[in-house]
Design a protein around this motif. Structure first.
Motif, mmCIF file in Angstrom:
data_model
loop_
_atom_site.group_PDB
_atom_site.id
_atom_site.type_symbol
_atom_site.label_atom_id
_atom_site.label_comp_id
_atom_site.label_asym_id
_atom_site.label_seq_id
_atom_site.Cartn_x
_atom_site.Cartn_y
_atom_site.Cartn_z
ATOM 1 N N GLN A 68 11.434 1.499 76.219
ATOM 2 C CA GLN A 68 12.190 2.748 76.401
ATOM 3 C C GLN A 68 13.641 2.451 76.762
ATOM 4 N N ALA A 69 13.801 1.503 77.694
ATOM 5 C CA ALA A 69 15.146 1.177 78.162
ATOM 6 C C ALA A 69 15.979 0.598 77.024
ATOM 7 N N LYS A 70 15.348 -0.245 76.187
ATOM 8 C CA LYS A 70 16.092 -0.835 75.062
ATOM 9 C C LYS A 70 16.435 0.233 74.029
ATOM 10 N N TRP A 96 16.933 3.324 74.573
ATOM 11 C CA TRP A 96 18.041 4.119 75.122
ATOM 12 C C TRP A 96 19.365 3.416 74.843
ATOM 13 N N TYR A 97 19.358 2.098 75.022
ATOM 14 C CA TYR A 97 20.569 1.301 74.794
ATOM 15 C C TYR A 97 21.022 1.430 73.340
ATOM 16 N N ARG A 133 22.478 4.761 72.612
ATOM 17 C CA ARG A 133 23.831 4.844 73.146
ATOM 18 C C ARG A 133 24.849 4.157 72.230
#
Ligand code: SF4
Ligand code: SF4
Ligand code: FES
Lengths: 238, 113
Positions: free
Chosen positions: B6-8, B10-11, B14
């Motif tokens: 999820q965090a990747k 999001w990156y 962005r």
């Protein structure tokens, strides 16, 4: 002055509003109104408060559809015509009348690793944290939370995604991320990442708009998104 | 989905958003500057045919779309529908692939004129 026409939620989630006439007073707060009903009109009414000065965070309710701390909300500020509608906070199970069960709310603080973890003992020297350092200023902004649940009740993402940690728990995590003495930062980032954590936030800022302490959980959550992304790319979240 | 994934995502969402913002701006400004008193399709193609700049610019535009849109779709589908995560992932991967194919076809068409 004409008495206030007050509708209070009675019963559990299957309850209904009951109407009361409450005398209008100068500088009257919403909590004064509720207390009047309980002391003079119906002693079976359940509600919560403790400090009455905006410190304990126990008195939040939904007033005319908006979550507010009732002890510091003046009737004159929120009244519509002559009527007030006071209900328990949204997004939390109702125990009875105006009291909600806040267990899930606080359990999420624990899930977001909202506890401080240090590695010093009482024999060690005090940690020296510069009051004007960037991290200290961030922590200062987040730390004033009184745990009232207003932000949580105002967050639509919590409504449609009940396992979302929510603004208050993530704001707490953000305060600790900025605590230079804390040694559990990686576990904390793991706890707040993902679609039940900061990545579920839609950045629509209702939490920041409603927080009575002027905190912006949205700001902390956005910062957590950046931090967790960096950590994920470095492989620290696996 | 794993929190680190999820965090990747999001990156990448962005980064692709930044590329898209820039591309949309350049695209719009180019239209405004280029179209002075009307342009025909033939005229545009005459300018873009064989232009490496067009190829690289619109190629990046397409790539950014193909990264950005499926990640957003993934969020919407998993919040608004009861589809299992596996199905959501497959649908969004397919959506991304289609965007990429259609985009590349269009860009190469403009390049080759
Ligand atoms: S900004 Fe995020 S946490 Fe705040 S109300 Fe919106 S979705 Fe909830
Ligand atoms: S962040 Fe603000 S609204 Fe949310 S619990 Fe803390 S004090 Fe209340
Ligand atoms: S009663 Fe303590 S904050 Fe309102």
């Amino acid at each position: 002055m004409q008495p206030l026409s007050v509708s209070l939620w009675r019963g559990t989630s299957n309850g209904q509003f009951a109407r009361y006439d409450v005398p209008r007073q100068p500088s009257q707060t919403i909590l004064d109104v509720v207390t009047y009903v309980q002391r003079h009109l119906d002693s079976t009414l359940s509600y919560r408060f403790a400090c009455r000065v905006g410190m304990c965070g126990s008195c939040a309710m939904s007033v005319n559809g908006v979550a507010r701390w009732t002890c510091r909300t003046h009737v004159s500020k929120v009244i519509k015509g002559n009527t007030l509608e006071i209900a328990p906070l949204a997004n939390l199970p109702v125990i009875k009348d105006l009291t909600t069960d806040m267990s899930a709310f606080f359990d999420k603080w624990a899930k977001a690793k909202g506890q401080f973890t240090g590695d010093q003992t009482r024999d060690d020297a005090f940690a020296i944290v510069r009051p004007d350092s960037e991290k200290r200023l961030e922590a200062d902004a987040a730390i004033e939370c009184i745990g009232c649940g207003v932000c949580y009740a105002s967050c639509d993402t919590v409504t449609w995604k009940p396992d979302y940690l929510g603004p208050a728990a993530l704001n707490r995590a953000w305060a600790l991320v900025n605590d230079e003495r804390d040694v559990a930062q990686t576990e904390r980032l793991k706890a707040v990442a993902g679609d039940a954590g900061c990545h579920a936030c839609h950045t629509h800022t209702s939490c920041a708009e409603r927080c009575p302490k002027g905190i912006s959980p949205t700001r902390g959550i956005s910062a957590l998104k950046k931090l967790t992304a960096k950590a994920a790319i470095r492989g620290e979240l696996d | 989905m794993k929190p680190s994934t999820q965090a990747k995502l999001w990156y990448w969402q962005r980064i692709s958003a930044m590329v898209l913002a820039l591309c949309v701006l350049i695209h719009l400004v180019t239209i405004l500057v280029a179209v002075k008193g009307g342009l025909s399709g033939a005229e545009i193609l005459a300018r873009t045919r064989g232009s490496a700049l067009t190829l690289v610019f619109y190629g990046s535009f397409v790539l950014a779309c193909a990264v950005h849109a499926p990640i957003g779709m993934m969020k919407i589908l998993s919040e608004w529908t009861a589809l299992p995560q596996g199905a959501v992932n497959a649908l969004c991967a397919a959506f991304g692939a289609i965007l990429l194919m259609v985009g590349i076809t269009a860009v190469s068409g403009v390049y080759r004129g």
